[in-house]
Write an enzyme that holds these catalytic residues in place. Structure first.
Site, short mmCIF file in Angstrom:
data_model
loop_
_atom_site.label_atom_id
_atom_site.label_comp_id
_atom_site.label_asym_id
_atom_site.label_seq_id
_atom_site.Cartn_x
_atom_site.Cartn_y
_atom_site.Cartn_z
CB SER A 102 70.06 66.66 36.96
OG SER A 102 68.90 66.91 36.20
CG HIS A 148 64.81 65.19 37.99
ND1 HIS A 148 64.92 66.26 38.79
CD2 HIS A 148 65.77 65.45 37.00
CE1 HIS A 148 66.00 66.99 38.78
NE2 HIS A 148 66.54 66.50 37.45
CD GLU A 168 52.38 59.40 25.49
OE1 GLU A 168 52.48 58.76 24.40
OE2 GLU A 168 53.05 60.36 25.23
#
EC number: 3.4.15.6
Lengths: 287, 287
Positions: free
Chosen positions: B144, B186, B162
Site C-alpha cells: 500500500s 489498490h 473522472e
C-alpha cells in the site's frame, strides 16, 4: 479575384448534409452550449431536419421524449416527433415505417439498453434505420443506453472496483449499427475501464470504445471517428494482443491480456476504425 | 545415475537467497495461505532471516508492526524487529543503522506515503537500504503506502470517476528504490486507472505499474518483474506514445494520449523493465 468569387459561389450553393453516427456517453449538455446535440441537429439537416426521437429505452418516455423535442424545436428543426415503441409489433406499423423512411435524424435516448434491444432488434423498423444509415440518408445518435446498443456485442451491465475478469461484465447482443465496436458509456465517470477490458478480452476481434459523459464519438462513413465534448473517448485496441488466458480461466479468475493498445482521445482527436490510426486534433469539428 | 546424484547434491547445498523487491498492492492475505508474505519471508532468508519492519507510514505503528512481527515469527524467522522511525533524526541513530546493516529483509507497511517519505527520504537509514538492495544483500517489500514510495515520482493522492487530466492526481517525490516506475496500489479495487494514466502522461519517461489488492509485482535484480497473487498487475507503458497534449492544456482539461501500451498481468506473468517485453506464466513462482 477568382478565389473570392469561388468562395462566394460555394457559400450560396446549398451543401448536402453529411450524415454520421453520434455515440454519446450520456449526460450530454442539454442547457448551455448543447454542443453535441447541436452537432447532431446540424448533421440531421439543421432547419431542414426531420428528427425522430425513440425513447424506448426509458421508463419515462413521455418526459424524456418531450425534453429532446423541445431542444430540437428550439434549435429550429422543421419537424420533430416521438416514436414511442413499447411493443415489437409497433415496429411493423405503417406509422412507424413512414416516420423512419422520411426522417433525416434518429435519436435514441438513455434508459435500459436491454429494453431498447428487446423491442427494436430484428424488426422492420430497425432494418429501415440500418439501411438508411448505411446509405448515408440518415444521421443516427444514441446517448447512454442508446450508445450501448451500437455494436454487435453489447455491454448489458457489470461492475467496477475489481480486477478484470469475465464475471465483471454481462454481455448481450446489441443492434449492430457499428458491429466492429463494443461501446461503454459514462466511462471514466463510473470507472468502467476494467469491464471494457474484460469485454474486449472475450471479443478480441472488436474494438473497445469507452465514452465519458457529455462526450461523443462521432463516426463518419469513411471510417474516421472524432472525439467531441467535455471528456475523453478511450480506445482499447486488441489488434496486437500476443497472449490472453481468456477463455481458459474461470469466470472469476483474473484475466491476462498482453499488448493491448490504448488511446485517450480528447476533443478533435480522430481515430480510423479500419486502419487503426490515430490523429491529434488540428481544428475544431464542424457541426 | 548422475542426474539423480547431482539433484541430491544440489538439495543438500544451501542456496544463496535471491533478493528481490516486492511491491504489494495492499490488503495482502495475512491469515490463510499468506502467499505474498511467505514469498517475502523466503526471499529474506526464510528461517535464517532477520526481518526489520518499518511501520512509519502508519498512525498505529505498534499495532501494525506487531501484527507483521507475529506473522514472520510464526513463519520461523530467526529475528524480527520493529524500527518505528517517527522523526528524521532517528534515521541517524546507531540502533537504526545497525538494524538496517544487519537485516536480510525490510518490510514497509501501509499508511500514508507522504509521512513515510517525510521521515525516510535522504537519510542515512534510507541510503543503507538503497545500497544493500542494489547490492543484492537485502530483500525489500512495501505494501500500500509502502508500495507507493518505490518510484522516483510518487502518487500522493488523487481521484477516480473522472476523465484523465492533470488535476486528477497529486504527485510527489518517492523513495526511488525503482526509479523507473510510478506505482499505484489498490488499483482496480479503487478504480485508479485514470489517475495512473494521468501520472504517466506527465512523466512519459517512466513506466506505470498498477497493483491490485492481495497482489504483488516482484522485481528481480535482472530487470524482470513477476505478477503474483489474487488480482492483476497493470502495466501502462508510454514508450511508443506518438502524441499527448500534456503539458499544454490546463490542469482540469481532458488529456490526449495516443499509443499507450497496456498489459494486464496475472499470476506468473512476467515483464522486463528495460526490454519492455512481456511473457505469459509458464509455471508458478518459486518463493
Amino acid at each position: 479575384m477568382p478565389q473570392l468569387k469561388a468562395k462566394s459561389l460555394e457559400m450560396r450553393t446549398p451543401q448536402v448534409t453529411k450524415t454520421a453516427v453520434l455515440v454519446i456517453g450520456g449526460a450530454e449538455d442539454k442547457v448551455h452550449g448543447r454542443e453535441i446535440l447541436r452537432t447532431f441537429f446540424g448533421r440531421a439537416g439543421a432547419s431542414n431536419g426531420y428528427i425522430t426521437i425513440i425513447p424506448s429505452a426509458s421508463r419515462e418516455p413521455a418526459i424524456i421524449g418531450g425534453r429532446y423535442t423541445r431542444i430540437f424545436e428550439e434549435m429550429g428543426a422543421k419537424k420533430v416527433e416521438i416514436l414511442d415503441i413499447r411493443e415489437r409489433d409497433q415496429c411493423e406499423s405503417a406509422e412507424t415505417k413512414a416516420s423512419l423512411e422520411a426522417c433525416s435524424g434518429v435519436f435514441l435516448t438513455g434508459g435500459d439498453q436491454l429494453r431498447l434491444c428487446g423491442v427494436l432488434a430484428d424488426t422492420p423498423a430497425m432494418e429501415i434505420i440500418r439501411q438508411r444509415v448505411r446509405a448515408g440518408q440518415l444521421t443516427l445518435a444514441g446517448t447512454s443506453a442508446g450508445a450501448a446498443v451500437m455494436g454487435h456485442h453489447m455491454i448489458a451491465g457489470g461492475g467496477s472496483g475489481e480486477t478484470p475478469k469475465r464475471s465483471l461484465v454481462d454481455m448481450a447482443t446489441g443492434l449492430g449499427f457499428i458491429p466492429e465496436v463494443i461501446v461503454d458509456q459514462h466511462f471514466h465517470n463510473r470507472n468502467r475501464m476494467g469491464r471494457l477490458i474484460s469485454a474486449i478480452a472475450a471479443h478480441p476481434d472488436r474494438l473497445g470504445i469507452g465514452i465519458d459523459e457529455d462526450t461523443c464519438a462521432m463516426f463518419e462513413r469513411d471510417g474516421w471517428l472524432q472525439a467531441m465534448g467535455k471528456g475523453s473517448v478511450t480506445i482499447v485496441d486488441p489488434t496486437e494482443v500476443t497472449h490472453t488466458n481468456e477463455p481458459h480461466v474461470g469466470a472469476s479468475e483474473p484475466l491476462t491480456v498482453h499488448n493491448l493498445r490504448l488511446h485517450i482521445l480528447s476533443h478533435g482527436d480522430r481515430f480510423h476504425l479500419y486502419q487503426r490510426t490515430v490523429l491529434p486534433a488540428v481544428h475544431r469539428i464542424s457541426s
